[in-house]
Design a protein around this motif. Structure first.
Motif, PDB file in Angstrom:
ATOM      1  N   ILE A  88     -14.400  18.647 -34.679  1.00 11.82           N
ATOM      2  CA  ILE A  88     -12.966  18.563 -34.968  1.00 11.82           C
ATOM      3  C   ILE A  88     -12.716  18.672 -36.470  1.00 11.82           C
ATOM      4  CG2 ILE A  88     -12.879  16.020 -35.101  1.00 11.82           C
ATOM      5  CD1 ILE A  88     -10.216  18.241 -33.468  1.00 11.82           C
ATOM      6  N   PHE A  89     -13.677  18.179 -37.277  1.00  6.68           N
ATOM      7  CA  PHE A  89     -13.469  18.206 -38.731  1.00  6.68           C
ATOM      8  C   PHE A  89     -13.479  19.647 -39.243  1.00  6.68           C
ATOM      9  CE2 PHE A  89     -15.797  14.277 -37.622  1.00  6.68           C
ATOM     10  CZ  PHE A  89     -14.749  13.396 -37.809  1.00  6.68           C
ATOM     11  N   THR A  90     -14.421  20.429 -38.734  1.00  7.61           N
ATOM     12  CA  THR A  90     -14.493  21.838 -39.121  1.00  7.61           C
ATOM     13  C   THR A  90     -13.252  22.578 -38.635  1.00  7.61           C
ATOM     14  OG1 THR A  90     -16.883  21.744 -38.999  1.00  7.61           O
ATOM     15  CG2 THR A  90     -15.912  23.930 -38.910  1.00  7.61           C
ATOM     16  N   GLY A 105      -7.258  15.619 -43.252  1.00 10.26           N
ATOM     17  CA  GLY A 105      -8.067  15.533 -42.036  1.00 10.26           C
ATOM     18  C   GLY A 105      -9.502  15.151 -42.351  1.00 10.26           C
ATOM     19  N   GLN A 106     -10.321  16.166 -42.630  1.00  8.75           N
ATOM     20  CA  GLN A 106     -11.751  15.904 -42.867  1.00  8.75           C
ATOM     21  C   GLN A 106     -11.934  14.981 -44.071  1.00  8.75           C
ATOM     22  OE1 GLN A 106     -14.072  19.372 -43.985  1.00  8.75           O
ATOM     23  NE2 GLN A 106     -15.864  18.654 -42.818  1.00  8.75           N
ATOM     24  N   GLY A 107     -12.819  13.993 -43.878  1.00 13.32           N
ATOM     25  CA  GLY A 107     -13.019  12.995 -44.936  1.00 13.32           C
ATOM     26  C   GLY A 107     -13.976  13.465 -46.007  1.00 13.32           C
ATOM     27  N   PHE A 108     -13.480  14.292 -46.931  1.00 16.99           N
ATOM     28  CA  PHE A 108     -14.281  14.619 -48.123  1.00 16.99           C
ATOM     29  C   PHE A 108     -13.346  14.539 -49.317  1.00 16.99           C
ATOM     30  CE2 PHE A 108     -12.412  18.531 -46.645  1.00 16.99           C
ATOM     31  CZ  PHE A 108     -11.987  19.155 -47.810  1.00 16.99           C
ATOM     32  N   PHE A 193     -15.382   6.650 -31.494  1.00 13.13           N
ATOM     33  CA  PHE A 193     -16.662   6.712 -32.205  1.00 13.13           C
ATOM     34  C   PHE A 193     -16.803   8.046 -32.925  1.00 13.13           C
ATOM     35  CE2 PHE A 193     -17.236   7.470 -27.624  1.00 13.13           C
ATOM     36  CZ  PHE A 193     -17.574   8.806 -27.637  1.00 13.13           C
ATOM     37  N   TYR A 194     -17.554   8.009 -34.013  1.00  5.95           N
ATOM     38  CA  TYR A 194     -17.815   9.206 -34.817  1.00  5.95           C
ATOM     39  C   TYR A 194     -18.489  10.267 -33.939  1.00  5.95           C
ATOM     40  CZ  TYR A 194     -19.285  12.059 -38.723  1.00  5.95           C
ATOM     41  OH  TYR A 194     -19.474  13.106 -39.590  1.00  5.95           O
ATOM     42  N   ASP A 195     -18.087  11.513 -34.128  1.00  2.37           N
ATOM     43  CA  ASP A 195     -18.467  12.541 -33.151  1.00  2.37           C
ATOM     44  C   ASP A 195     -19.971  12.775 -33.005  1.00  2.37           C
ATOM     45  OD1 ASP A 195     -18.701  13.841 -35.598  1.00  2.37           O
ATOM     46  OD2 ASP A 195     -17.724  15.693 -34.933  1.00  2.37           O
ATOM     47  N   HIS A 242     -15.303   0.855 -39.953  1.00  2.00           N
ATOM     48  CA  HIS A 242     -15.319   1.762 -38.810  1.00  2.00           C
ATOM     49  C   HIS A 242     -14.455   3.011 -38.996  1.00  2.00           C
ATOM     50  CE1 HIS A 242     -13.811   2.781 -34.627  1.00  2.00           C
ATOM     51  NE2 HIS A 242     -15.115   2.791 -34.431  1.00  2.00           N
ATOM     52  N   ASN A 243     -15.102   4.161 -38.821  1.00  2.65           N
ATOM     53  CA  ASN A 243     -14.418   5.451 -38.791  1.00  2.65           C
ATOM     54  C   ASN A 243     -14.129   5.755 -37.330  1.00  2.65           C
ATOM     55  OD1 ASN A 243     -13.652   8.134 -39.035  1.00  2.65           O
ATOM     56  ND2 ASN A 243     -15.668   8.889 -39.702  1.00  2.65           N
ATOM     57  N   PRO A 244     -12.911   6.031 -36.910  1.00  4.03           N
ATOM     58  CA  PRO A 244     -11.726   6.366 -37.707  1.00  4.03           C
ATOM     59  C   PRO A 244     -10.756   5.223 -37.996  1.00  4.03           C
ATOM     60  CG  PRO A 244     -11.295   6.889 -35.413  1.00  4.03           C
ATOM     61  CD  PRO A 244     -12.699   6.328 -35.475  1.00  4.03           C
ATOM     62  N   VAL A 273     -21.949   3.441 -43.729  1.00  2.96           N
ATOM     63  CA  VAL A 273     -21.732   4.359 -44.856  1.00  2.96           C
ATOM     64  C   VAL A 273     -20.486   4.031 -45.683  1.00  2.96           C
ATOM     65  CG1 VAL A 273     -23.010   6.307 -43.894  1.00  2.96           C
ATOM     66  CG2 VAL A 273     -20.569   6.111 -43.427  1.00  2.96           C
ATOM     67  N   TYR A 274     -19.576   3.255 -45.098  1.00  8.26           N
ATOM     68  CA  TYR A 274     -18.364   2.898 -45.859  1.00  8.26           C
ATOM     69  C   TYR A 274     -18.447   1.482 -46.424  1.00  8.26           C
ATOM     70  CZ  TYR A 274     -16.615   7.141 -43.677  1.00  8.26           C
ATOM     71  OH  TYR A 274     -16.464   8.450 -43.274  1.00  8.26           O
ATOM     72  N   ASP A 275     -19.661   0.944 -46.554  1.00  4.15           N
ATOM     73  CA  ASP A 275     -19.775  -0.468 -46.965  1.00  4.15           C
ATOM     74  C   ASP A 275     -19.138  -0.751 -48.318  1.00  4.15           C
ATOM     75  OD1 ASP A 275     -21.803   0.884 -48.383  1.00  4.15           O
ATOM     76  OD2 ASP A 275     -23.195  -0.801 -48.306  1.00  4.15           O
ATOM     77  N   GLY A 303     -23.043   9.642 -49.965  1.00  2.00           N
ATOM     78  CA  GLY A 303     -21.900  10.544 -50.009  1.00  2.00           C
ATOM     79  C   GLY A 303     -20.549   9.905 -50.274  1.00  2.00           C
ATOM     80  N   LYS A 304     -20.240   8.857 -49.526  1.00  2.00           N
ATOM     81  CA  LYS A 304     -18.906   8.265 -49.635  1.00  2.00           C
ATOM     82  C   LYS A 304     -18.786   7.482 -50.927  1.00  2.00           C
ATOM     83  CE  LYS A 304     -18.887   9.477 -45.255  1.00  2.00           C
ATOM     84  NZ  LYS A 304     -19.899  10.389 -44.751  1.00  2.00           N
ATOM     85  N   THR A 305     -19.822   6.698 -51.240  1.00  2.00           N
ATOM     86  CA  THR A 305     -19.766   5.806 -52.398  1.00  2.00           C
ATOM     87  C   THR A 305     -19.721   6.590 -53.706  1.00  2.00           C
ATOM     88  OG1 THR A 305     -21.123   4.329 -51.094  1.00  2.00           O
ATOM     89  CG2 THR A 305     -20.883   3.782 -53.395  1.00  2.00           C
ATOM     90  N   TYR A 388     -12.065   5.263 -45.896  1.00  3.75           N
ATOM     91  CA  TYR A 388     -10.900   5.916 -46.500  1.00  3.75           C
ATOM     92  C   TYR A 388      -9.997   6.555 -45.446  1.00  3.75           C
ATOM     93  CZ  TYR A 388     -14.659   9.489 -47.578  1.00  3.75           C
ATOM     94  OH  TYR A 388     -15.734  10.346 -47.591  1.00  3.75           O
ATOM     95  N   PHE A 389      -9.903   5.875 -44.306  1.00  5.26           N
ATOM     96  CA  PHE A 389      -9.071   6.378 -43.213  1.00  5.26           C
ATOM     97  C   PHE A 389      -8.032   5.355 -42.789  1.00  5.26           C
ATOM     98  CE2 PHE A 389     -13.427   8.105 -42.455  1.00  5.26           C
ATOM     99  CZ  PHE A 389     -13.149   9.399 -42.859  1.00  5.26           C
ATOM    100  N   VAL A 390      -6.943   5.888 -42.230  1.00  2.00           N
ATOM    101  CA  VAL A 390      -5.961   5.004 -41.610  1.00  2.00           C
ATOM    102  C   VAL A 390      -5.470   5.691 -40.336  1.00  2.00           C
ATOM    103  CG1 VAL A 390      -4.165   5.878 -43.183  1.00  2.00           C
ATOM    104  CG2 VAL A 390      -3.801   3.730 -41.994  1.00  2.00           C
ATOM    105  N   VAL A 434      -3.479   9.232 -34.375  1.00  3.02           N
ATOM    106  CA  VAL A 434      -4.073  10.246 -35.250  1.00  3.02           C
ATOM    107  C   VAL A 434      -4.568   9.570 -36.522  1.00  3.02           C
ATOM    108  CG1 VAL A 434      -2.668  12.148 -34.359  1.00  3.02           C
ATOM    109  CG2 VAL A 434      -1.919  10.937 -36.399  1.00  3.02           C
ATOM    110  N   ARG A 435      -5.551  10.217 -37.153  1.00  2.63           N
ATOM    111  CA  ARG A 435      -6.181   9.645 -38.351  1.00  2.63           C
ATOM    112  C   ARG A 435      -5.811  10.462 -39.586  1.00  2.63           C
ATOM    113  NH1 ARG A 435     -12.489  10.457 -39.775  1.00  2.63           N
ATOM    114  NH2 ARG A 435     -11.557  12.229 -40.850  1.00  2.63           N
ATOM    115  N   PHE A 436      -5.433   9.758 -40.644  1.00  2.35           N
ATOM    116  CA  PHE A 436      -5.244  10.399 -41.951  1.00  2.35           C
ATOM    117  C   PHE A 436      -6.313   9.866 -42.900  1.00  2.35           C
ATOM    118  CE2 PHE A 436      -0.970  10.603 -40.170  1.00  2.35           C
ATOM    119  CZ  PHE A 436      -0.511  11.851 -40.579  1.00  2.35           C
TER     120      PHE A 436
END
Ligand code: GLN
Length: 459
Positions: A88-90, A105-108, A193-195, A242-244, A273-275, A303-305, A388-390, A434-436
């Protein structure tokens, strides 16, 4: 509770998007590009410049896609992966480019990682640290990971026997599944859950049991969880923050999970990964609870940190008897991870705490802009404590489900969000959500909010 080995074929995002005539059937090309077709490899295609509005990671454009599809034989994929579609991210990042929409959308991050880390990578390359790394990690990085884990959790781990460096947390997840799960073992996940979880479990031949976390608080339904554990349960795969949803597992929930695992001799695989993006509560690693370290694989990444999602440096921390399985799989998936990036990652992890404090401050400011904006637009915004999601409820705007809403949002408003139904075994459970993401610069967030204020109307 949902139990499924073979989820119904029609639930995946690509079909759903197609059924809304949203992803046109003439553009199945990202599927083609990811296929292992020999004939596609010598047809690299030129890149079109994306619209300045659209932020991108690395996704092919429509033109790239069309130029390959006419001459390709039918797509082939092994049964264990046949129900999975382009992520879905792609898909959503491609649509952002196609429609010139703002990509929440995609978390980068659409900003770069810190100079000192990039410099460290360049230095490592210049110094000739360019041949295979030791399979389970460059010693310096294993040590830096162990030191950070001990600082964060109080647990002292042996960098040589208990840390495995992987190509991103995604590889740590799949190596953990392939290395420690036997076909037919049951693994419990929390939906949404994450895909990659479901695909990794499917590759390992696991039976997936899903426990749904429901808004507004996405609390763990402990009784449902208890009922889900059986004599075949091998592990619980969890993710905190937790993502999302941005939910953080609280100490009561973690204690309940821990007791259940100890009583039933169940392992925990914890994606953390989001600690360092824990805003409203302290992050707790379940491995730090009494009796848990010996049954937990804790997974994390750079990556995230460090806003370097393209570097793909991750790791798994586990006691030696579990590390063995993770390493056996890792050895034959990637063998080793990029050497210079590991040296740079070690330097990153030795950064003083002030780096993490600043990161958190920056992200809290971004989060405030997005959350305030989404509230003002008229969404029901659910509390997000970390990541970094809501997640929001889109139903005030009258669209029939999350996919239809995201379609409308891209085409009519110019903003990309992620439909969450793809993160459930039963997509119905996510149809209102939906996630932003707010890992974008403040101007991008403000522009997206302005567009939504102007163009979205409650119905
Ligand atoms: N972790 C990122 C997200 O949740 C996506 C990474 C990917 O595209 N696979 O948005």
């Amino acid at each position: 509770m949902q139990v499924s080995v073979q989820a119904p074929a029609n639930w995946r995002s690509h079909e759903m998007l197609r059924s809304f005539n949203f992803v046109s059937t003439s553009t199945p090309g990202f599927t083609i590009l990811r296929s292992s077709n020999k004939s596609s490899s010598n047809r690299r295609i030129k890149t079109n410049s994306p619209s300045p509005m659209a932020t991108l990671s690395t996704v092919p454009t429509d033109k790239e896609v069309e130029s390959t599809q006419k001459i390709n034989p039918p797509l082939q994929v092994a049964k264990r992966l046949e129900k999975f579609k382009t992520t879905i991210f792609t898909q959503m990042s491609m649509l952002a480019i196609k429609h010139g929409a703002i990509n929440l959308g995609q978390g980068f991050p659409n900003f770069d990682g810190p100079e000192f880390v990039k410099e460290a990578a360049i230095r490592a390359i210049r110094e000739g640290k360019n041949q295979y790394a030791r399979g389970y990690g460059v010693p310096d990085l294993n040590s830096a990971v162990a030191a950070r884990f001990s600082k964060d959790t109080g647990l002292v781990v042996d960098p040589e026997k208990e840390v495995t460096v992987t190509s991103g947390c995604t590889e740590a997840i799949v190596a953990t599944m392939l290395g420690l799960i036997n076909p037919g073992d049951e693994v419990i996940v929390f939906a949404p859950f994450y895909d990659s979880y479901e695909a990794s479990l499917s590759m390992a031949g696991a039976t997936i049991k899903s426990i749904t976390l429901r808004p507004p608080n996405f609390s763990v339904p402990i009784n449902e969880l208890k009922a889900a554990v059986s004599e075949n349960t091998r592990a619980i795969l969890m993710n905190t923050p937790h993502n999302p949803t941005g939910k953080m597992f609280n100490v009561e929930e973690l204690n309940a999970i821990a007791s259940l695992c100890i009583e039933n001799d169940v392992l925990v695989f914890s994606d953390e990964v989001y600690d360092k993006l824990a805003f409203e509560a302290n992050h707790i690693s379940i491995a730090s609870l009494p009796g848990m370290y010996e049954r937990t694989v804790t997974m994390n990444s750079l990556g995230k940190t460090f806003s370097l999602t393209g570097w793909k440096i991750g790791w798994a921390i586990a006691p030696p008897h579990l590390t063995w399985g993770v390493r056996q799989a890792h050895s034959f998936i990637t063998f080793a991870t990029s050497t210079p990036m590991q040296w740079a990652a070690a330097e990153a992890l030795r950064t003083p705490d002030s780096y993490y404090e600043e990161l958190k401050r920056d992200y809290m400011a971004k989060k405030a802009i997005l959350v305030e904006g989404l509230n003002a637009v008229g969404f029901t915004v659910y509390p997000s404590s970390g990541t970094y999601f809501v997640v929001v409820d889109h139903t005030p705007f009258g669209l029939e489900n999350d996919v239809a809403f995201c379609e409308y949002l891209i085409k009519e408003v110019g903003v990309v969000a992620i439909p969450t139904s793809v993160f459930y075994l039963n997509p119905e459970d996510g149809k209102n959500l939906v996630r932003f993401t707010f890992c974008k610069d403040e101007k991008t967030l403000r522009d997206a909010v302005a567009l939504m204020k102007e163009r979205l109307r409650r119905r």
